[in-house]
Design an enzyme around this catalytic site. Structure first.
Site, PDB file in Angstrom:
ATOM      1  N   ASP A  73       2.487   1.904   3.265  1.00 30.52           N
ATOM      2  CA  ASP A  73       3.299   1.062   3.875  1.00 30.52           C
ATOM      3  C   ASP A  73       4.711   1.470   3.609  1.00 30.52           C
ATOM      4  OD1 ASP A  73       1.247  -0.706   4.385  1.00 30.52           O
ATOM      5  OD2 ASP A  73       1.427  -1.837   2.624  1.00 30.52           O
ATOM      6  N   HIS A 110       0.802  -1.041  -0.025  1.00 31.47           N
ATOM      7  CA  HIS A 110       0.086   0.001  -0.159  1.00 31.47           C
ATOM      8  C   HIS A 110       0.992   1.323   0.118  1.00 31.47           C
ATOM      9  CE1 HIS A 110      -2.309  -3.001   2.434  1.00 31.47           C
ATOM     10  NE2 HIS A 110      -3.382  -2.540   1.723  1.00 31.47           N
TER      11      HIS A 110
HETATM   12  C1  XUL Z   1      -7.561  -6.713   4.430  1.00 31.53           C
HETATM   13  C2  XUL Z   1      -6.450  -7.280   3.279  1.00 31.53           C
HETATM   14  C3  XUL Z   1      -5.919  -6.026   2.750  1.00 31.53           C
HETATM   15  C4  XUL Z   1      -5.665  -6.012   1.244  1.00 31.53           C
HETATM   16  C5  XUL Z   1      -4.787  -5.185   0.626  1.00 31.53           C
HETATM   17  O1  XUL Z   1      -8.312  -7.711   4.929  1.00 31.53           O
HETATM   18  O2  XUL Z   1      -6.657  -8.351   2.959  1.00 31.53           O
HETATM   19  O3  XUL Z   1      -4.626  -6.123   3.277  1.00 31.53           O
HETATM   20  O4  XUL Z   1      -5.111  -7.270   0.932  1.00 31.53           O
HETATM   21  O5  XUL Z   1      -5.478  -3.776   0.729  1.00 31.53           O
END
Ligand code: XUL
Ligand code: CO
Length: 439
Positions: free
Chosen positions: A105, A102
């Site tokens: 992150d 993300h």
């Molecule tokens: C949340 C989840 C996230 C996604 C990416 O449950 O799985 O981490 O994978 O946003």
């Protein structure tokens, strides 16, 4: 660059008899299975958020793991770079070629998006510089549109047009980063795209706005040379009581309704499947049969706990059935992202490696057994036999959509009574599965 994970070697394959802690027992990268190397069947990825960022903070206590990786403090660019150094060393020691991220992150977020974006430019340059000459690349990128309080009512589904613009800005930047870092996919996990109560919610309105945001993302992504797959990651609940992308069937229906089904596929997470009351295999099958199985978030839930525990996958029964779907799908555009975290008491660097060795070995074992299951052929032969009556002339006519209700009713009337179908033989088939799994 000084070593961060001191005392932990490059993890070798030693085979099932090995008693070496830091060795693979099943993941043998170069072993060929059904014409392809294991490493090609299993493009593993590391989730930046769990592995480089999460310290084990929960509702009842602070973190237990130190993830500063030698930086003086959290939340600085020095720390962001230390995470990159650690990530690369970690991936190289495990032989993992991909990572998922993300935006937030990678760098600390500032209130001013221009500052955050400049930091993202700096860190992505740093990642490119540090991964030069390696085969490490991004698997997929995404924007965190759920953590900051502005997204409390959702991002695409927000009631506030300024928040909507902010979501658009984050997606735009995350797409640019994904392209820059060589990503094969761009993920939309529904974050807070859902609702707590219909007493304050315009459901259709919100879903239309989500689709509009995705359409803009698709158009912008294609315009900057993103040729990869857009992915929806279904989840039924958490953080919202009701998430719009409940499961694969719901998300596929949404994509078809809004004309996004040519550019988007599913990123199926095992623990999200179980939260929806489905098996992992069910979600993979629904996606595959719709031509929309794109990528996997590899983890597992805990049957005793009803939330998204994100455990590392250890259940080889499940990984075998998952790999059966992946083989039948002819592989994935994406890969296997360990969206999994260590348990809070497993706080050491060694634990980080043990978790990945467990996950990679579990999927490698699943791959070996899924291939054996297909080669064994008994289960597929049973299924063919089960539907054999549809291979008759009448069966084929029905399948082709050419039969009429009157014609079928006439035939039933002539038969007067009908014999019950053949046995489903579930226990027999489960025995075959165990037989393959345990040999
Ligand atoms: C949340 C989840 C996230 C996604 C990416 O449950 O799985 O981490 O994978 O946003
Ligand atoms: Co996930």
């Amino acid at each position: 660059m000084s070593e961060i994970f001191k005392g932990i070697p490059v993890i070798p394959y030693e085979g099932p008899e090995s008693r070496t802690a830091f060795a693979f027992k099943y993941y043998d990268a170069d072993r060929v299975i059904m014409g392809k190397k294991m490493s090609e069947h299993l493009p593993f990825a590391m989730a930046w958020w769990h592995n480089m960022c999460a310290t084990g903070v929960d509702m009842f206590g602070v973190g237990t793991a130190d993830k500063r990786f030698g930086a003086a403090e959290y939340g600085t660019m020095e720390h962001a770079k230390a995470k990159v150094d650690a990530a690369i060393e970690f991936m190289q020691k495990l032989g993992i070629r991909y990572y998922c991220f993300h935006d937030v992150d990678l760098v600390p977020e500032d209130a001013d998006i221009n500052v955050t974006n400049a930091r993202l430019d700096e860190i992505s340059d740093y990642i490119l510089e540090k991964t030069k000459g390696t085969d490490i690349k991004c698997l997929w990128g995404t924007a965190n549109m759920f953590g900051n309080p502005r997204f409390m009512n959702g991002a695409g589904s927000t009631n506030d047009v300024d928040v909507y613009c902010f979501a658009a800005a984050q997606i735009k930047k995350a797409l640019e980063l994904t392209v820059k870092l060589g990503g094969r996919g761009y993920v939309f996990w529904g974050g807070r795209e859902g609702y707590e109560t219909l007493l304050n919610t315009k459901m259709k309105f919100e879903q239309e706005n989500i689709a509009t945001l995705m359409r803009m993302a698709r158009d912008y992504g294609r315009s900057i040379g993103f040729n990869g797959t857009f992915l929806i990651e279904p989840k039924p609940k958490e953080p919202m009581k009701h998430q719009y992308d409940f499961d694969a069937a719901t998300a596929i229906g949404f994509l078809k309704e809004f004309g996004l089904d040519k550019d988007f596929k599913m990123n199926i997470e095992a623990n999200h499947a179980t939260l929806a009351g489905h098996t992992f295999q069910h979600e993979l099958r629904v996606s595959r049969e719709n031509g929309m199985l794109g990528s996997i978030d590899a983890n597992q839930g805990d049957v005793m706990l009803g939330w998204d525990t994100d455990c590392f996958p250890s259940n080889v029964y499940d990984t075998t059935l998952a790999m059966y779907e992946v083989l039948k799908n002819g592989g994935l555009d994406g890969g296997f992202n360990f969206d999994s975290k260590n348990r809070r008491p497993s706080y050491t660097y060694q634990d980080m490696f043990h978790a990945f060795i467990l996950g990679m070995d579990s999927f490698a074992y699943g791959l070996i057994k899924a291939a054996e299951l297909i080669e064994d052929g008994r289960i597929e032969a049973f299924i063919d036999g089960k539907y054999a009556s549809f291979e008759t002339e009448l069966g084929k006519k029905i399948r082709a959509g050419e039969a009429t209700l009157e014609e079928l009713a006439d035939r039933a009337a002539k038969m007067k009574s009908v014999a019950i179908p053949m046995s489903g033989s579930q226990e027999f088939l489960e025995g075959i599965l165990n037989n393959v799994l345990l040999k």
